[in-house]
Design a protein around this motif. Structure first.
Motif, PDB file in Angstrom:
ATOM      1  N   ALA A  38     -42.990 110.697 -19.554  1.00  0.00           N
ATOM      2  CA  ALA A  38     -41.609 111.169 -19.499  1.00  0.00           C
ATOM      3  C   ALA A  38     -40.936 110.775 -18.187  1.00  0.00           C
ATOM      4  O   ALA A  38     -39.765 110.372 -18.168  1.00  0.00           O
ATOM      5  N   LYS A  39     -41.673 110.864 -17.090  1.00  0.00           N
ATOM      6  CA  LYS A  39     -41.074 110.638 -15.775  1.00  0.00           C
ATOM      7  C   LYS A  39     -41.096 109.182 -15.330  1.00  0.00           C
ATOM      8  O   LYS A  39     -40.203 108.737 -14.604  1.00  0.00           O
ATOM      9  N   TYR A  40     -42.119 108.427 -15.756  1.00  0.00           N
ATOM     10  CA  TYR A  40     -42.334 107.109 -15.145  1.00  0.00           C
ATOM     11  C   TYR A  40     -42.452 105.963 -16.144  1.00  0.00           C
ATOM     12  O   TYR A  40     -42.968 104.898 -15.793  1.00  0.00           O
ATOM     13  N   HIS A  41     -41.965 106.143 -17.358  1.00  0.00           N
ATOM     14  CA  HIS A  41     -42.085 105.069 -18.359  1.00  0.00           C
ATOM     15  C   HIS A  41     -41.358 103.806 -17.928  1.00  0.00           C
ATOM     16  O   HIS A  41     -41.722 102.709 -18.344  1.00  0.00           O
ATOM     17  N   GLY A  42     -40.332 103.925 -17.093  1.00  0.00           N
ATOM     18  CA  GLY A  42     -39.552 102.761 -16.693  1.00  0.00           C
ATOM     19  C   GLY A  42     -40.205 101.915 -15.622  1.00  0.00           C
ATOM     20  O   GLY A  42     -39.859 100.739 -15.479  1.00  0.00           O
ATOM     21  N   GLU A  43     -41.127 102.483 -14.853  1.00  0.00           N
ATOM     22  CA  GLU A  43     -41.700 101.732 -13.742  1.00  0.00           C
ATOM     23  C   GLU A  43     -43.218 101.679 -13.756  1.00  0.00           C
ATOM     24  O   GLU A  43     -43.817 101.015 -12.903  1.00  0.00           O
ATOM     25  N   ALA A  44     -43.869 102.355 -14.690  1.00  0.00           N
ATOM     26  CA  ALA A  44     -45.338 102.425 -14.656  1.00  0.00           C
ATOM     27  C   ALA A  44     -45.951 102.130 -16.017  1.00  0.00           C
ATOM     28  O   ALA A  44     -46.942 102.747 -16.405  1.00  0.00           O
ATOM     29  N   ALA A  45     -45.387 101.156 -16.734  1.00  0.00           N
ATOM     30  CA  ALA A  45     -45.918 100.844 -18.066  1.00  0.00           C
ATOM     31  C   ALA A  45     -47.388 100.428 -17.992  1.00  0.00           C
ATOM     32  O   ALA A  45     -48.193 100.828 -18.843  1.00  0.00           O
ATOM     33  N   PHE A  46     -47.738  99.644 -16.984  1.00  0.00           N
ATOM     34  CA  PHE A  46     -49.142  99.211 -16.875  1.00  0.00           C
ATOM     35  C   PHE A  46     -50.056 100.403 -16.620  1.00  0.00           C
ATOM     36  O   PHE A  46     -51.137 100.514 -17.208  1.00  0.00           O
ATOM     37  N   GLN A  47     -49.635 101.297 -15.724  1.00  0.00           N
ATOM     38  CA  GLN A  47     -50.466 102.453 -15.404  1.00  0.00           C
ATOM     39  C   GLN A  47     -50.605 103.392 -16.605  1.00  0.00           C
ATOM     40  O   GLN A  47     -51.662 103.998 -16.808  1.00  0.00           O
ATOM     41  N   ILE A  48     -49.554 103.499 -17.405  1.00  0.00           N
ATOM     42  CA  ILE A  48     -49.646 104.296 -18.636  1.00  0.00           C
ATOM     43  C   ILE A  48     -50.643 103.647 -19.590  1.00  0.00           C
ATOM     44  O   ILE A  48     -51.484 104.324 -20.194  1.00  0.00           O
ATOM     45  N   ALA A  49     -50.586 102.320 -19.707  1.00  0.00           N
ATOM     46  CA  ALA A  49     -51.552 101.602 -20.543  1.00  0.00           C
ATOM     47  C   ALA A  49     -52.976 101.830 -20.048  1.00  0.00           C
ATOM     48  O   ALA A  49     -53.909 101.999 -20.842  1.00  0.00           O
ATOM     49  N   GLU A  50     -53.134 101.849 -18.746  1.00  0.00           N
ATOM     50  CA  GLU A  50     -54.440 102.070 -18.134  1.00  0.00           C
ATOM     51  C   GLU A  50     -55.011 103.423 -18.555  1.00  0.00           C
ATOM     52  O   GLU A  50     -56.187 103.543 -18.915  1.00  0.00           O
ATOM     53  N   VAL A  51     -54.167 104.462 -18.498  1.00  0.00           N
ATOM     54  CA  VAL A  51     -54.612 105.799 -18.887  1.00  0.00           C
ATOM     55  C   VAL A  51     -54.968 105.825 -20.370  1.00  0.00           C
ATOM     56  O   VAL A  51     -56.004 106.374 -20.765  1.00  0.00           O
ATOM     57  N   CYS A  52     -54.117 105.236 -21.201  1.00  0.00           N
ATOM     58  CA  CYS A  52     -54.390 105.219 -22.635  1.00  0.00           C
ATOM     59  C   CYS A  52     -55.705 104.513 -22.939  1.00  0.00           C
ATOM     60  O   CYS A  52     -56.506 104.987 -23.767  1.00  0.00           O
ATOM     61  N   ALA A  53     -55.950 103.394 -22.280  1.00  0.00           N
ATOM     62  CA  ALA A  53     -57.198 102.664 -22.501  1.00  0.00           C
ATOM     63  C   ALA A  53     -58.396 103.505 -22.087  1.00  0.00           C
ATOM     64  O   ALA A  53     -59.411 103.549 -22.792  1.00  0.00           O
ATOM     65  N   PHE A  54     -58.286 104.180 -20.948  1.00  0.00           N
ATOM     66  CA  PHE A  54     -59.380 105.027 -20.460  1.00  0.00           C
ATOM     67  C   PHE A  54     -59.672 106.155 -21.449  1.00  0.00           C
ATOM     68  O   PHE A  54     -60.827 106.560 -21.625  1.00  0.00           O
ATOM     69  N   ARG A  55     -58.628 106.631 -22.117  1.00  0.00           N
ATOM     70  CA  ARG A  55     -58.774 107.712 -23.097  1.00  0.00           C
ATOM     71  C   ARG A  55     -59.210 107.196 -24.466  1.00  0.00           C
ATOM     72  O   ARG A  55     -59.340 107.973 -25.408  1.00  0.00           O
ATOM     73  N   GLY A  56     -59.417 105.883 -24.584  1.00  0.00           N
ATOM     74  CA  GLY A  56     -59.868 105.320 -25.847  1.00  0.00           C
ATOM     75  C   GLY A  56     -58.765 105.067 -26.849  1.00  0.00           C
ATOM     76  O   GLY A  56     -59.032 104.770 -28.013  1.00  0.00           O
ATOM     77  N   GLU A  57     -57.505 105.156 -26.414  1.00  0.00           N
ATOM     78  CA  GLU A  57     -56.343 104.961 -27.297  1.00  0.00           C
ATOM     79  C   GLU A  57     -55.905 103.496 -27.197  1.00  0.00           C
ATOM     80  O   GLU A  57     -54.892 103.156 -26.606  1.00  0.00           O
ATOM     81  N   THR A  58     -56.686 102.639 -27.811  1.00  0.00           N
ATOM     82  CA  THR A  58     -56.533 101.204 -27.613  1.00  0.00           C
ATOM     83  C   THR A  58     -55.182 100.679 -28.102  1.00  0.00           C
ATOM     84  O   THR A  58     -54.497  99.921 -27.392  1.00  0.00           O
ATOM     85  N   ASP A  59     -54.790 101.067 -29.318  1.00  0.00           N
ATOM     86  CA  ASP A  59     -53.518 100.568 -29.852  1.00  0.00           C
ATOM     87  C   ASP A  59     -52.347 100.992 -28.968  1.00  0.00           C
ATOM     88  O   ASP A  59     -51.439 100.208 -28.692  1.00  0.00           O
ATOM     89  N   ARG A  60     -52.383 102.236 -28.516  1.00  0.00           N
ATOM     90  CA  ARG A  60     -51.301 102.729 -27.668  1.00  0.00           C
ATOM     91  C   ARG A  60     -51.308 101.996 -26.332  1.00  0.00           C
ATOM     92  O   ARG A  60     -50.241 101.705 -25.777  1.00  0.00           O
ATOM     93  N   ALA A  61     -52.488 101.678 -25.816  1.00  0.00           N
ATOM     94  CA  ALA A  61     -52.566 100.927 -24.569  1.00  0.00           C
ATOM     95  C   ALA A  61     -51.904  99.555 -24.712  1.00  0.00           C
ATOM     96  O   ALA A  61     -51.127  99.125 -23.836  1.00  0.00           O
ATOM     97  N   PHE A  62     -52.162  98.878 -25.831  1.00  0.00           N
ATOM     98  CA  PHE A  62     -51.553  97.568 -26.034  1.00  0.00           C
ATOM     99  C   PHE A  62     -50.034  97.670 -26.191  1.00  0.00           C
ATOM    100  O   PHE A  62     -49.297  96.789 -25.754  1.00  0.00           O
ATOM    101  N   GLU A  63     -49.572  98.750 -26.790  1.00  0.00           N
ATOM    102  CA  GLU A  63     -48.115  98.934 -26.898  1.00  0.00           C
ATOM    103  C   GLU A  63     -47.467  99.006 -25.512  1.00  0.00           C
ATOM    104  O   GLU A  63     -46.418  98.398 -25.269  1.00  0.00           O
ATOM    105  N   TRP A  64     -48.120  99.731 -24.611  1.00  0.00           N
ATOM    106  CA  TRP A  64     -47.551  99.841 -23.260  1.00  0.00           C
ATOM    107  C   TRP A  64     -47.713  98.532 -22.491  1.00  0.00           C
ATOM    108  O   TRP A  64     -46.828  98.183 -21.692  1.00  0.00           O
TER     109      TRP A  64
END
Length: 216
Positions: free
Chosen positions: A189-215
């Motif tokens: 919510a707060k950082y989608h505009g500047e931290a897309a890679f870091q959001i992808a990193e978290v999603c990948a770590f959580r095993g949410e592969t498809d969501r990681a690729f979206e980010w």
């Protein structure tokens, strides 16, 4: 938040560096700034290398430039070269905590986890409130399968972006799904505009592969 949107931020940085070089073509830090932008934003490896080589030729003993220039060999997997630059930067400027954070990050990506811990701890002794330092040390602890220590570091991270990023990672590692979900939700919510890679990193770590690729 303290962060500009990515495109705007890099556009402003490029314009400032190019304006500086128009005034003085021998400004090493301006050449290094162009090198950084070409590495992390343009993915222009040859152009980045030329800019960094020019900067270091002008000021080979400048620790700040060495810390900045390490990003190119690290991005290309030339970790021995990047580590050597970071170690040299610390020799030249031993009381600057940025040197330890740079070395810790490079060592982390190189898989030299003991060196990463030592460098980051030293940096945080020098500057406990140094942004990104606790997050980086927490990530090393996660890699070492020490999630409780990781969470303790993430909770000390003063930068709100890196604090949320680290919380989402460490809570997941500890099996605290609700807390990890909440941290990731706030992070997006707060950082989608500047931290897309870091959001992808978290999603990948959580095993949410498809969501990681979206980010990504």
């Amino acid at each position: 938040s303290g962060y500009l949107p990515v495109d705007e931020g890099y556009r402003n940085a490029r314009e400032a560096a190019e304006r500086a070089l128009t005034l003085d073509g021998n400004l090493a830090e301006a050449h290094a700034a162009i090198g950084f932008i070409k590495t992390v934003y343009d993915w222009d490896w040859a152009g980045a290398d030329a800019s960094y080589q020019r900067a270091l030729a002008l000021e080979p003993q400048n620790a700040t430039l060495l810390r900045q220039a390490d990003v190119l060999p690290a991005a290309l997997g030339r970790f021995d070269e990047a580590l050597a630059m970071d170690r040299r930067a610390i020799e030249l400027d031993p009381l600057n905590p940025s040197g330890g954070v740079a070395l810790g990050q490079t060592a982390y990506y190189a898989g030299r986890l003991d060196e990463a811990v030592a460098a980051l701890k030293k940096a945080l002794e020098l500057a406990p409130d140094r942004p990104h330092g606790h997050n980086m040390l927490g990530r090393v602890y996660l890699e070492l399968a020490r999630p409780q220590e990781a969470l303790a570091e993430m909770n000390q991270e003063p930068d709100p972006l890196w604090h949320l990023h680290g919380q989402a990672l460490a809570d997941h590692a500890l099996g605290r799904k609700k807390q990890s979900d909440a941290a990731l939700r706030e992070f997006v919510a707060k950082y989608h505009g500047e931290a897309a890679f870091q959001i992808a990193e978290v999603c990948a770590f959580r095993g949410e592969t498809d969501r990681a690729f979206e980010w990504l």
